[in-house]
Enzyme design. Sequence first.
Site, PDB file in Angstrom:
ATOM      1  N   HIS A   1       3.578  10.838  -8.053  1.00 32.94           N
ATOM      2  CA  HIS A   1       2.159  10.754  -8.357  1.00 32.94           C
ATOM      3  C   HIS A   1       1.648   9.341  -8.119  1.00 32.94           C
ATOM      4  O   HIS A   1       2.423   8.398  -8.021  1.00 32.94           O
ATOM      5  CB  HIS A   1       1.878  11.177  -9.801  1.00 32.94           C
TER       6      HIS A   1
ATOM      7  N   ARG B   1      -1.644  11.581   3.318  1.00 31.32           N
ATOM      8  CA  ARG B   1      -2.427  12.329   4.305  1.00 31.32           C
ATOM      9  C   ARG B   1      -3.412  13.223   3.566  1.00 31.32           C
ATOM     10  O   ARG B   1      -3.058  13.836   2.557  1.00 31.32           O
ATOM     11  CB  ARG B   1      -1.505  13.165   5.187  1.00 31.32           C
TER      12      ARG B   1
ATOM     13  N   GLU C   1      -3.905   4.023   1.233  1.00 35.52           N
ATOM     14  CA  GLU C   1      -4.333   4.377   2.582  1.00 35.52           C
ATOM     15  C   GLU C   1      -4.473   5.887   2.672  1.00 35.52           C
ATOM     16  O   GLU C   1      -3.510   6.624   2.476  1.00 35.52           O
ATOM     17  CB  GLU C   1      -3.311   3.904   3.613  1.00 35.52           C
TER      18      GLU C   1
ATOM     19  N   ASN D   1      -5.671  13.019   9.875  1.00 36.75           N
ATOM     20  CA  ASN D   1      -5.370  13.372  11.260  1.00 36.75           C
ATOM     21  C   ASN D   1      -6.438  14.342  11.748  1.00 36.75           C
ATOM     22  O   ASN D   1      -6.801  15.279  11.045  1.00 36.75           O
ATOM     23  CB  ASN D   1      -3.978  13.987  11.376  1.00 36.75           C
TER      24      ASN D   1
ATOM     25  N   GLU E   1      -2.190  10.178 -12.104  1.00 34.41           N
ATOM     26  CA  GLU E   1      -2.056   9.856 -13.521  1.00 34.41           C
ATOM     27  C   GLU E   1      -3.039   8.742 -13.842  1.00 34.41           C
ATOM     28  O   GLU E   1      -3.105   7.742 -13.128  1.00 34.41           O
ATOM     29  CB  GLU E   1      -0.634   9.401 -13.828  1.00 34.41           C
TER      30      GLU E   1
ATOM     31  N   HIS F   1       0.817  -1.203   0.000  1.00 33.09           N
ATOM     32  CA  HIS F   1       0.000   0.000   0.000  1.00 33.09           C
ATOM     33  C   HIS F   1       0.857   1.262   0.000  1.00 33.09           C
ATOM     34  O   HIS F   1       2.033   1.224   0.304  1.00 33.09           O
ATOM     35  CB  HIS F   1      -0.992   0.023   1.173  1.00 33.09           C
TER      36      HIS F   1
END
Length: 121
Positions: free
Chosen positions: A71, A9, A53, A57, A116, A5
């Site tokens: 990217h 953020r 993921e 926060n 992309e 993965h």
Amino acid sequence: MKLYHTMIRVRDLDKSLAFYCGFLGLEEVRRHEIGDEATLVFLSDADRNYYLELTHNKDGRDYELGNQFGHLALLTDDLERIQAEVEAKGWWYRMSKPEMKSRYLFIHDPDGYDVEILQAT
């Protein structure tokens, strides 16, 4: 070893989910709350071989895009449809040049990350 993965953020989880799930067609496969600190949401495609993921926060911090990250890339069977949808939404995008071997477009997610989208061959 195999890739598993990538974590990014995000400032607004709902906007990011609308983009990645609603527009790009990924699916939320797992969500994990870390108390009042953060929410982790794992997205994937139908094959479930790799995950994105999204980490939100909850302390209100802001982020600056770093220059180390390049990217995210996704494959599509219908780049023209994606381009038409992007244009209909009025989003910025950049297409590959006609003389290039591969066909793709770049767009920005709600946090400014480059995404992309490549035409599958």
